[in-house]
Scaffold this active site. Structure first.
Site, short mmCIF file in Angstrom:
data_model
loop_
_atom_site.label_atom_id
_atom_site.label_comp_id
_atom_site.label_asym_id
_atom_site.label_seq_id
_atom_site.Cartn_x
_atom_site.Cartn_y
_atom_site.Cartn_z
CB ILE A 92 54.85 53.26 47.65
CG1 ILE A 92 54.06 52.19 48.62
CG2 ILE A 92 54.91 52.22 46.07
CD1 ILE A 92 53.89 52.91 49.73
CD GLU A 169 46.05 57.06 45.07
OE1 GLU A 169 46.17 57.03 44.01
OE2 GLU A 169 46.46 57.55 45.87
N GLY A 310 50.29 60.15 46.92
CA GLY A 310 49.56 58.79 46.99
C GLY A 310 50.38 57.66 47.12
CD GLU A 311 53.90 56.39 44.24
OE1 GLU A 311 54.78 56.05 45.05
OE2 GLU A 311 54.26 57.18 43.13
N GLY A 312 50.14 55.31 48.89
CA GLY A 312 50.04 54.88 50.13
C GLY A 312 51.24 55.20 50.91
#
Length: 346
Positions: A92, A169, A310-312
Site C-alpha cells: 500500500i 485494512e 487488502g490494505e487498500g
C-alpha cells in the site's frame, strides 16, 4: 447514529451527460470513465469536478476468532504488518506513493502498543475483539466507540482538503469476520462465503468452516445490521463502516477495496442505502465470496486483476482510472472547441 446521507441531486444530470457526449469521441466510447465522471459530477454538484488530496485510510485490528485457528498466520502478523506500513515498505505504501495518495494507518484495536509515528493514528478501542465463537466480538459501547472513531478519521482528512477517500485494512482473522457479516447481511449459506483467506490448506479451510458454522449457529438470532457488526465484526471493520458513512455524509467520493472493506460497506449500505451513489467498488477480489457481495450490492467493480491482498491496494491501483475520468471530462475538447464535425443523425 443518525447519519444524514441523501442521494445526490439530479439537477445537473442532463448537462453532465451532454458535456460527456460532446467530447471529441463517439458516444459511450470511453465506457466506465464516462459513468464515473458523471457520478462524481453529481456528487460534487459540479460541471467541473475535481479530486483534491486523495487519502487512503488503513484500519488495523486483531480478532479473537484468530485464536480458533481460522488463519494460516499467527496473530502477531497484524502488528508486524502495521510496522511494515509505518516503515513505508508495504504494497500500500508503494502504490500510494506512486499515485500521490496520502496514507494514514489507524490502530483500531491491535493487540500491541506502537511507538508514535507520523503515519499512525491511535484509535484503539481494545487489544483485539473477543472470539465470536463463544460471545459477541464487542459490546454495544465498543461498537459505538469504533463507529465514532471512524467518523473522526474522515473528519481529519476532510479538514486537510480531501474530497476522495479509499478504505483498507489489516487484521489476521478478518476474512472470517467478513464471511460471517456477508452470510447474515446477504442471506447466503456459509459455504458460499468462506474462502482460504491468507492461504489456508484444505485441512485448515475445513477447520475454519467448522468454527464459523458453530459460531453462526450460536448467534442464530442476530440479524440487525448493527448487531451483526457488533457480533462478528472487528474494530477495524467497524471503524471502516463509520468512516464510510461519515465520508458519504460529507459528500466525498468513496473508494471501496476488496472483501473485507466490502463487508464493512455491506453494513453501511444497510444503514444508509444512499451511500452507494457516493461509492466506487475498486476491484473484484479473488477471495471467495466477493462476487456474491458484488451481486448483492448490484454494483460493478472497476478492475479485476486477481488481487486479494487488502490494505487498500485495490483503491490505490484503481485511483488513476478514477482520476482519468475527471481529467478527460475537464480537459478533453468538445467537437465545437476542436472544430471537428460531430456525427450526423438522420
Amino acid at each position: 447514529m443518525g447519519y444524514k446521507i441523501f442521494p445526490p441531486k439530479k439537477d445537473l444530470l442532463s448537462e453532465l451527460i451532454e458535456k460527456v457526449n460532446g467530447k471529441t469521441k463517439p458516444v459511450g466510447a470511453l465506457g466506465r470513465l464516462e459513468q464515473i465522471a458523471i457520478q462524481i459530477g453529481l456528487i460534487q454538484q459540479s460541471l467541473s469536478p475535481v479530486l483534491n488530496k486523495p487519502y487512503i485510510l488503513v484500519f488495523a485490528g486483531d480478532h479473537g476468532i484468530a485464536r480458533e485457528g481460522v488463519s494460516a498466520y499467527p496473530q502477531a502478523v497484524t502488528h508486524q504488518m502495521v510496522n511494515n506500513f509505518l516503515s513505508g515498505k508495504a504494497a500500500i505504501n508503494v502504490f500510494a506513493r506512486q499515485n500521490a495518495i496520502g496514507l494514514k494507518v489507524i490502530d483500531a484495536g491491535v493487540n500491541y502498543d506502537f511507538d508514535p509515528h507520523v503515519l499512525l493514528t491511535r484509535h484503539k478501542v481494545d487489544y483485539g475483539t473477543r472470539s465470536f465463537l463463544h460471545e459477541k466480538a464487542m459490546t454495544k459501547e465498543q461498537l459505538q466507540q469504533a463507529l465514532d472513531y471512524g467518523e473522526v478519521a474522515v473528519d481529519e482528512i476532510k479538514s486537510l482538503g480531501a474530497n476522495i477517500v479509499g478504505f483498507g485494512e489489516m487484521g489476521i482473522g478478518n476474512t472470517a469476520s467478513a464471511s460471517m457479516i456477508m452470510s447474515r447481511i446477504c442471506g447466503l449459506e456459509l459455504i458460499h462465503c468462506v474462502g482460504r483467506g491468507t492461504g489456508l490448506n484444505d485441512v485448515q479451510l475445513q477447520n475454519k468452516f467448522g468454527v464459523l458454522r458453530a459460531a453462526l449457529d450460536r448467534h442464530a438470532d442476530v440479524t440487525d445490521p448493527l448487531e451483526v457488526l457488533q457480533t462478528f465484526g472487528g474494530y477495524e471493520i467497524a471503524q471502516m463502516c463509520g468512516a464510510m458513512l461519515r465520508a458519504a455524509e460529507l459528500q466525498m467520493v468513496l473508494l471501496i477495496d476488496g472483501f473485507i472493506a466490502t463487508a464493512a460497506f455491506l453494513v453501511a449500505q444497510q444503514l444508509c442505502p444512499a451511500i452507494k451513489a457516493y461509492s466506487v467498488l475498486c476491484h473484484q477480489s479473488e477471495e471467495k465470496g466477493h462476487q456474491q457481495m458484488v451481486d448483492f450490492l448490484k454494483m460493478k467493480p472497476l478492475i479485476n486483476l486477481n488481487m486479494r491482498l487488502g490494505e487498500g491496494t485495490g483503491c490505490a491501483v484503481a485511483y488513476p482510472i478514477v482520476n482519468s475520468a475527471i481529467t478527460f471530462f475537464n480537459e478533453m475538447a468538445s467537437f465545437t472547441e476542436a472544430g471537428v464535425s460531430n456525427r450526423i443523425d438522420q
